[in-house]
Scaffold this active site. Structure first.
Site, mmCIF file in Angstrom:
data_model
loop_
_atom_site.group_PDB
_atom_site.id
_atom_site.type_symbol
_atom_site.label_atom_id
_atom_site.label_comp_id
_atom_site.label_asym_id
_atom_site.label_seq_id
_atom_site.Cartn_x
_atom_site.Cartn_y
_atom_site.Cartn_z
ATOM 1 N N LYS A 61 43.996 28.311 30.893
ATOM 2 C CA LYS A 61 44.434 29.626 30.892
ATOM 3 C C LYS A 61 44.413 30.346 29.616
ATOM 4 O O LYS A 61 43.684 29.849 28.505
ATOM 5 C CB LYS A 61 45.835 29.892 31.704
ATOM 6 C CG LYS A 61 45.685 29.194 33.012
ATOM 7 C CD LYS A 61 46.768 29.617 34.008
ATOM 8 C CE LYS A 61 46.609 28.644 35.282
ATOM 9 N NZ LYS A 61 47.574 29.071 36.361
ATOM 10 N N GLU A 115 43.739 26.766 46.078
ATOM 11 C CA GLU A 115 44.882 27.099 45.352
ATOM 12 C C GLU A 115 45.633 28.228 45.822
ATOM 13 O O GLU A 115 45.593 29.285 45.660
ATOM 14 C CB GLU A 115 44.307 27.375 43.791
ATOM 15 C CG GLU A 115 43.625 26.603 43.070
ATOM 16 C CD GLU A 115 43.699 26.818 41.595
ATOM 17 O OE1 GLU A 115 44.140 25.938 40.726
ATOM 18 O OE2 GLU A 115 43.616 28.012 40.978
ATOM 19 N N GLY A 152 51.850 27.780 39.323
ATOM 20 C CA GLY A 152 52.679 28.064 38.288
ATOM 21 C C GLY A 152 54.259 28.247 38.519
ATOM 22 O O GLY A 152 55.014 28.683 37.929
ATOM 23 N N GLY A 189 49.278 24.231 34.256
ATOM 24 C CA GLY A 189 50.564 23.757 33.421
ATOM 25 C C GLY A 189 50.489 22.484 32.929
ATOM 26 O O GLY A 189 50.701 22.155 31.692
ATOM 27 N N HIS A 191 39.394 32.564 40.236
ATOM 28 C CA HIS A 191 40.810 32.191 40.206
ATOM 29 C C HIS A 191 41.708 33.323 40.714
ATOM 30 O O HIS A 191 41.283 34.417 40.425
ATOM 31 C CB HIS A 191 41.121 31.819 38.685
ATOM 32 C CG HIS A 191 42.461 31.177 38.527
ATOM 33 N ND1 HIS A 191 43.580 31.882 38.696
ATOM 34 C CD2 HIS A 191 42.788 29.897 38.583
ATOM 35 C CE1 HIS A 191 44.406 31.163 38.408
ATOM 36 N NE2 HIS A 191 44.161 29.780 38.353
ATOM 37 N N SER A 233 50.770 23.710 40.988
ATOM 38 C CA SER A 233 51.838 22.926 40.664
ATOM 39 C C SER A 233 51.587 21.532 40.876
ATOM 40 O O SER A 233 52.637 20.868 41.305
ATOM 41 C CB SER A 233 53.221 23.529 41.190
ATOM 42 O OG SER A 233 53.483 24.893 40.859
ATOM 43 N N ASN A 276 42.839 23.671 33.707
ATOM 44 C CA ASN A 276 42.585 25.217 33.330
ATOM 45 C C ASN A 276 43.715 25.713 32.408
ATOM 46 O O ASN A 276 44.701 25.808 32.805
ATOM 47 C CB ASN A 276 42.785 25.847 34.904
ATOM 48 C CG ASN A 276 42.959 27.213 34.496
ATOM 49 O OD1 ASN A 276 42.534 27.722 33.472
ATOM 50 N ND2 ASN A 276 43.167 27.836 35.505
ATOM 51 N N GLU A 300 44.338 34.588 39.435
ATOM 52 C CA GLU A 300 44.812 35.471 38.262
ATOM 53 C C GLU A 300 43.800 36.570 38.161
ATOM 54 O O GLU A 300 44.014 37.615 37.988
ATOM 55 C CB GLU A 300 45.096 34.804 37.165
ATOM 56 C CG GLU A 300 46.539 34.145 37.423
ATOM 57 C CD GLU A 300 46.528 32.755 36.664
ATOM 58 O OE1 GLU A 300 45.837 32.392 35.779
ATOM 59 O OE2 GLU A 300 47.355 31.811 37.213
HETATM 60 P P1 PGA Z 1 49.367 25.306 38.011
HETATM 61 O O1 PGA Z 1 47.944 26.374 37.839
HETATM 62 O O2 PGA Z 1 48.984 24.066 37.866
HETATM 63 O O3 PGA Z 1 49.980 25.869 36.564
HETATM 64 O O4 PGA Z 1 50.137 25.582 39.066
HETATM 65 C C1 PGA Z 1 47.094 25.921 38.530
HETATM 66 C C2 PGA Z 1 45.882 26.908 38.413
HETATM 67 O O5 PGA Z 1 46.034 28.180 38.164
HETATM 68 O O6 PGA Z 1 44.627 26.347 38.365
#
Ligand code: PGA
Length: 257
Positions: A11, A166, A172, A234, A94, A212, A9, A96
């Site tokens: 983002k 998640e 993140g 990330g 998601h 993460s 992803n 977010e």
């Molecule tokens: P992250 O994000 O690996 O940066 O924690 C995962 C996601 O939001 O899909």
């Protein structure tokens, strides 16, 4: 064996040229054919990256879609539009989107319907926030996210669903769920699916972990029997890190074959 998936992803990251460069670098990693590898770039890059990955086993996902087919929804992109570009997957729900764009379980249900109506597989995201984890409400939260947005589907529709657990506190933050916490929730989700749709459907539903997940912890997470891969934020922005995560999944598939 159940499908194993590693999805990146991206983002709201990368310029167009950086996105093309990263895609070339990912293609150069010659990734596994045992694992379904998906990348989810920002909307404006979808067509170009779809073309760039045409002769590879890398699939392209959108990060979101709107519930309506078309109309006065400035700035939005419909599932119908994505389907017209032959996009096969979209993230839906998601955390977010839920937090910053106030997307509710009932709105996400409409998005799931829209995606499926256009033969796009939803990667449906769920997960509790830190407060809910600390208050021990995490099972209830995930249960209602899944029930409210997915459990109206028929069995035939549900077979196209990929779930991504998640935990919001892990996204993140560098703070990953422990392998035991991930397995506990994934088993819980699979059991929910089994109670609603039966064990043969729950046995084939891919449940990905996100939050993460990186090259150093992927293997420990993916070793769990109910963890079928990852949704990577990330660490999907660097080809070598992303490849290492795909390879971690591949090694487990090979070892279990
Ligand atoms: P992250 O994000 O690996 O940066 O924690 C995962 C996601 O939001 O899909």
């Amino acid at each position: 064996m159940r499908e194993k998936i590693v999805a990146g992803n991206w983002k709201m990251n990368k310029t167009f040229s950086e996105a093309r460069q990263l895609t070339t670098e990912i293609l150069n990693q010659n990734l596994s054919t045992e694992v379904t590898v998906i990348i989810a770039p920002p909307f404006p890059f979808l067509q170009s990256l779809k073309d760039a990955t045409k002769n590879s086993n890398i699939k392209i996902a959108a990060q979101n879609c709107h519930a309506k087919e078309e109309g006065a929804f400035t700035g939005e992109v419909s599932a119908k539009m994505l389907a017209s570009m032959e996009i096969e997957y979209t993230l839906i729900g998601h955390s977010e989107r839920r937090a910053y764009f106030h997307e509710t379980n009932s709105f996400l249900k409409e998005k799931v319907n829209a995606a499926l109506a256009h033969t796009i597989k939803p990667i449906f995201c769920c997960g509790e926030n830190l407060k809910e984890r600390e208050a021990n409400h995490f099972f209830e939260v995930v249960k209602s996210q899944i029930e409210d947005s997915l459990f109206h589907l028929t069995e035939a529709q549900f077979e196209n669903i990929i779930i991504a657990y998640e935990p919001v506190w892990a996204i993140g933050t560098g703070k990953t769920a422990t392998p035991a916490q991930a397995q506990e929730m994934h088993a819980y989700i699979r059991n929910l699916v089994s109670k609603k749709y039966g064990s043969s459907i729950s046995a084939i539903t891919p449940i990905l972990y996100g939050g993460s997940c990186n090259a150093s912890n992927a293997s420990e997470l993916f070793k769990n029997p109910d963890v079928d891969g990852g949704l990577i934020g990330g660490a999907s922005l660097k080809a070598q890190d992303f490849a290492a995560i795909v390879n971690a999944m591949e090694s487990i598939v090979v070892a279990n074959a």
